[in-house]
Design an enzyme around this catalytic site. Sequence first.
Site, PDB file in Angstrom:
ATOM      1  N   ASN A 100      -0.260  12.377   8.617  1.00  0.00           N
ATOM      2  CA  ASN A 100      -0.522  11.319   9.743  1.00  0.00           C
ATOM      3  C   ASN A 100      -1.832  11.442  10.150  1.00  0.00           C
ATOM      4  OD1 ASN A 100       2.018  10.183  10.028  1.00  0.00           O
ATOM      5  ND2 ASN A 100       2.599  11.822  11.491  1.00  0.00           N
ATOM      6  N   LEU A 151       0.717  -1.074   0.079  1.00  0.00           N
ATOM      7  CA  LEU A 151      -0.092  -0.076   0.223  1.00  0.00           C
ATOM      8  C   LEU A 151       0.999   1.465   0.040  1.00  0.00           C
ATOM      9  CD1 LEU A 151      -2.795  -1.052   2.607  1.00  0.00           C
ATOM     10  CD2 LEU A 151      -3.110  -1.202   0.114  1.00  0.00           C
ATOM     11  N   ASP A 166       3.847  14.311  16.321  1.00  0.00           N
ATOM     12  CA  ASP A 166       3.963  14.289  15.043  1.00  0.00           C
ATOM     13  C   ASP A 166       2.887  14.541  14.344  1.00  0.00           C
ATOM     14  OD1 ASP A 166       5.496  14.621  12.770  1.00  0.00           O
ATOM     15  OD2 ASP A 166       5.598  12.236  12.480  1.00  0.00           O
ATOM     16  N   GLY A 179       9.769   6.152   5.812  1.00  0.00           N
ATOM     17  CA  GLY A 179      10.938   5.977   6.398  1.00  0.00           C
ATOM     18  C   GLY A 179      11.000   4.993   7.698  1.00  0.00           C
TER      19      GLY A 179
END
Length: 716
Positions: A138, A17, A133, A21
């Site tokens: 995200n 998918l 983050d 990193g």
Amino acid sequence: MLATGITVSHYRILQQLGGGGMGVVYQAEDLNLGRQVALKFLPSDLERDPAALERFQREARAASALNHSNICTIYEIGQADGRYFIAMELLEGQTLKQLISRQPLQLETVLDLGIQISDALEAAHSKGIIHRDIKPANIFVTTRNQAKILDFGLAKHTLKSDAVLGNITAGSAETLNENLLTSPGSTVGTVAYMSPEQARGKDLDTRTDLFSFGVVLYEMATRCVPFRGDTSAIIFEALLNRQPVPPVRLNPDIPQQLEEIICKLLEKDRELRYQGAAEVRADLKRLKRDTESGLTSAAASSGAMRAHTPPKKLWNYAVIALAVLALIGIAMTFFARRSRAVMSEKDSILVTDFVNTTADPVFDGTLKKAVAVDLEQSPYINIFPEQKVRQTLQLMGRTPDDRITSDVGREICQRDGIKAMLNGSIANLGSQYVVTLEAVNAANGDSLAREQTQAAGKEQVLNAVHEAGSSLRKRLGESLTSVQKYDKPLSEATTSSLEALKALSLADAKHQVGDELAALPLYQRATELDPNFAMAYARLGAVYNNLGQTELSEQNRQKAFELRDRASEHEKLYIMEHYYVDSNQLEKGITALELYKQTYPRDSIPYNNLAAIYNNLGQFDNALLNAKKSMELDPDSLTGYVNVCAAYLGLNRVDEAKATLDEALKRKLALPGLLNQVATVAWLQNDTARMEQALEQGQKQPGGDVMVPSFRSALA
């Protein structure tokens, strides 16, 4: 990469998918339960890295501790054949980053997703978990418009007793082994979305996620990040020291309440920020309710009224009163929204000459200049450039130095598509002075905003102009935060001397038409009247440079740079970038221009100047990006076309360079520099006839007698 069809533990791999990193994600089938899942594997080259493995496991443990509809569910943490993986909920849809990039988000979507994200953060924070983050990449948005927070790879549990955890204490929070926590001083994360305290490497609490969420909300509402730059250093500087462009400046349809929520989330001092995600969620829900009902503020204490039933007659009066209040609320909403729409980010305003009935000539031209300097502090208001005013006057058959009366101004506005005019006047009132500023709709003459102030004496007139200008900015729709941020008094933003400002105004008129010899003594007079007049020294530097007197130019640029804090923010950035670039400190010049762009995103000058620098450095992609933005902001700017063409030529895209020049010629921007480029492109395409035609036209233009022979000698 894992092959399709192989089995890992009890999961069969179906397809890859994506990957980043810190992990590669596959779609897989759970053979035990017969369901589709997403399997995230640590890349093989990182499995031997203890820090990477630690972070990977931390993500799984942090997310698995949460059970919330807006957080991606973790099913299992596993290891098979030496490979570490996380089995998680398979989502269908796209990331918020992809959603923002494809289309502007409707207010309803911004609020709905914002409420869901804040609810998820509140759930994580109540468990003592900080994500660290939060960014659009995200956050996943499913096909049913459900937000899901992903990637807890940077998450940590709060351990400090003073951490803000919503409704629980640090003592009740779950904790991880101290070795799993990122050490103080780490700045792991995505720079543009970091909180100031995270950028400084300080200890973090849950309020860091709220700042990052503010950046996300800003981007959802405007499609821009609040802290921008080409390098991390530039972004850090903006993040730590500068206020973002007010969201309404980029999207005039943003409700005031949403801007206030975003600005509170983006407070650099976390003590002034929202203290918990639940507070943000409540404010977003309230705004959503008020938006859907057409109200911008809740009616007073309707709950208290339901606590007891008043007599019928009083109840009828109460109903009538509530109805009136509701109508007033709707009317206030209408007028508030109307006032916010008075000027949008694309609108310009023309400053006309003051009507001076005092018989004191010191005010003639001077107050118009004062108003322009004052309003140019604003990132919200676009003053129509004086140079373009002079060009339009010539097209109207007038001289470039004709007075801009209200009637002349209206014609200029009609010709150039300017929305509004700013008319000013000064009159005597006994020993005092009355200053009036009025913005009017150029199309129909209707008043958009009007301010009037008094000055006790001549020395206070500039302060009165500033006071009226600041009030007018708010009336035209600029946010209070922006006005307060960029609101230097004129005595500090320019000069306290009316005579010095008049000399500068007269000099600028000469400088703008290229009459440097006439401008020079006037600029010198301005510095004699006020030895601390930063912009007068900056202009002297430019004039001496144009006259070929390099040493005097450098002396005056240096003096302007030393006095830069005695200028408006707009002029300060102008002084800084010219000083650095002209003294060949290009890295600092680029940084100053990036700050200029961020602070005044509707000003084409920093984009143009950056494009010129990047062209000279051979960084043609960067040059093209900035030059195109300059053309978008100012389609009639000759230098924009010149820089775009130069970048295309540097990239060997000759046909696109030719198309750019053709567009400039259609706009009648035929000056020697442009015609030289036309000749260059024609030469590259072996079109001798077009080259000669361009050179003949260029020879007839002012300055062509120098530029065209130089071009021919270069070809020889």
